[in-house]
Design a protein around this motif. Structure first.
Motif, PDB file in Angstrom:
ATOM      1  N   HIS A 176     -12.790  -4.657  -1.179  1.00  6.47           N
ATOM      2  CA  HIS A 176     -12.294  -5.984  -0.838  1.00  6.47           C
ATOM      3  C   HIS A 176     -13.404  -7.023  -0.824  1.00  6.47           C
TER       4      HIS A 176
ATOM      5  N   ASN B  95     -10.171  -9.497   8.470  1.00  2.00           N
ATOM      6  CA  ASN B  95      -9.818  -8.086   8.548  1.00  2.00           C
ATOM      7  C   ASN B  95      -9.772  -7.612   9.998  1.00  2.00           C
TER       8      ASN B  95
ATOM      9  N   ASN C  42      -5.882  -9.338   6.433  1.00  2.00           N
ATOM     10  CA  ASN C  42      -6.340  -8.070   5.880  1.00  2.00           C
ATOM     11  C   ASN C  42      -6.233  -6.947   6.902  1.00  2.00           C
TER      12      ASN C  42
ATOM     13  N   GLU D  31      -6.428  -6.979  -4.600  1.00  6.16           N
ATOM     14  CA  GLU D  31      -6.964  -6.064  -5.599  1.00  6.16           C
ATOM     15  C   GLU D  31      -6.268  -6.237  -6.947  1.00  6.16           C
TER      16      GLU D  31
ATOM     17  N   ASN E 110      -7.797  -3.715   5.951  1.00  8.83           N
ATOM     18  CA  ASN E 110      -8.492  -2.782   5.062  1.00  8.83           C
ATOM     19  C   ASN E 110      -9.329  -1.786   5.865  1.00  8.83           C
TER      20      ASN E 110
ATOM     21  N   TRP F  14       0.859  -1.176   0.000  1.00  2.29           N
ATOM     22  CA  TRP F  14       0.000   0.000   0.000  1.00  2.29           C
ATOM     23  C   TRP F  14       0.901   1.234   0.000  1.00  2.29           C
TER      24      TRP F  14
ATOM     25  N   CYS G  18      -3.914  -8.310   2.189  1.00  4.78           N
ATOM     26  CA  CYS G  18      -4.624  -7.046   1.973  1.00  4.78           C
ATOM     27  C   CYS G  18      -4.600  -6.602   0.506  1.00  4.78           C
ATOM     28  N   TYR G  19      -3.861  -5.554   0.185  1.00  5.81           N
ATOM     29  CA  TYR G  19      -3.875  -4.946  -1.145  1.00  5.81           C
ATOM     30  C   TYR G  19      -3.582  -5.949  -2.260  1.00  5.81           C
TER      31      TYR G  19
ATOM     32  N   TYR H  36     -12.779   1.682   1.932  1.00  7.38           N
ATOM     33  CA  TYR H  36     -12.472   0.675   0.914  1.00  7.38           C
ATOM     34  C   TYR H  36     -13.044  -0.715   1.202  1.00  7.38           C
ATOM     35  N   GLY H  37     -13.890  -0.839   2.239  1.00 11.19           N
ATOM     36  CA  GLY H  37     -14.461  -2.139   2.545  1.00 11.19           C
ATOM     37  C   GLY H  37     -15.162  -2.793   1.361  1.00 11.19           C
TER      38      GLY H  37
END
Length: 271
Positions: free
Chosen positions: A174, A193, A164, A144, A166, A112, A140-141, A170-171
């Motif tokens: 994901h 998360n 995660n 995407e 997040n 990130w 996490c990222y 941005y929930g």
């Protein structure tokens, strides 16, 4: 197979507190749980440049050793994240800890923006055989970027585990991504998360989820702490690939050197 999602708040830079919450969750897990999954960097929290060197630990450091000891005692396995210090080089790392030790280490490959300059990105994707199932970890990222999960799929992953961290707003990103990653690789995907507020004012979105190989949500958490057991029917792996198999039908393969290890691990090195 029974997976226990441990959606918790954490304290950034407070290893003692975060380890205590981790050990408590392992000690109180359901008797028939196979695997507990915690959020991204749960053991250390997110740390800034001033804290990183004093908080990050090697994988054979005291914090993960404490986790390993309890994992052996409870005869379960755990996926948990930590800020890793490897000889003065720092990584955002998640590990699969089994009663036999660390079976899988994954260093986040897609950092990130706020992590860049603190952590080095990982240079490979990796899977391992665990209880007869091929598992891989993302952070996490990573989810995407569809190539991340596809790399695990190319290595044969049947269960994609996502630690995660997040945050709002941005929930929903994901939520969409984890369903897509499961469906397009015809694999189970489990995302855990963080919740609550971080030291820098971030509000973490929760929404931990389990998705089956058809891309359907089996369980979705809210925004509060929870410790939820979900049972995976592994026969769904065969069912999802019965009429068509995306991995076999695709015409474009990811590049990179693939390594096979005698202990069952498979790695795809990023070119």
């Amino acid at each position: 197979m029974k997976i226990e999602l441990v959606q918790l708040a954490g304290r950034d830079g407070d290893v003692v507190h975060n380890l205590g919450r981790t050990l408590e969750a392992i000690a109180t897990c359901a008797a028939d749980t196979d695997l507990l999954i915690f959020p991204e960097t749960h053991l250390t929290g997110f740390v800034d440049a001033e804290q990183l060197a004093s908080v990050a630990e090697p994988l054979d450091g005291p914090t993960l050793q404490a986790v390993e000891q309890l994992v052996r005692k409870r005869n379960v396995s755990v996926v948990v994240g930590i800020a890793e210090n490897d000889g003065g080089i720092f990584y955002n790392t998640s590990v699969l800890v089994t009663p036999d030790g660390i079976a899988l280490r994954y260093r986040k490959t897609h950092l990130w923006p706020s992590e860049r300059g603190l952590f080095q990105p990982g240079d490979r994707y990796v899977t391992a055989l665990w209880k007869g199932v091929r598992v891989g970890i993302l952070i996490c990222y990573d989810i995407e970027l569809p190539e991340s999960a596809r790399a695990l799929g190319q290595l044969g992953a049947e269960l994609i585990l996502v630690t995660n961290g997040n945050m709002d707003p941005y929930g929903p990103v994901h939520r969409t991504a984890i369903m897509a990653r499961a469906q397009e690789n015809q694999a189970f995907a489990v995302m855990v998360n963080r919740v609550g507020e971080g030291d820098d004012g971030l509000v973490f979105a929760g929404g931990s989820a389990v998705v089956n190989p058809f891309g359907q949500i089996m369980f979705e958490a809210g925004r509060e702490e929870c410790q939820q057991v979900v049972t995976l029917d592994l026969e769904q792996l065969k069912e999802s690939r019965k009429d068509y198999d995306y991995l076999n039908d695709r015409r474009l393969h990811l590049t990179g050197v693939q390594l096979e290890h005698t202990d069952g691990r498979r790695e795809l090195l990023i070119p």
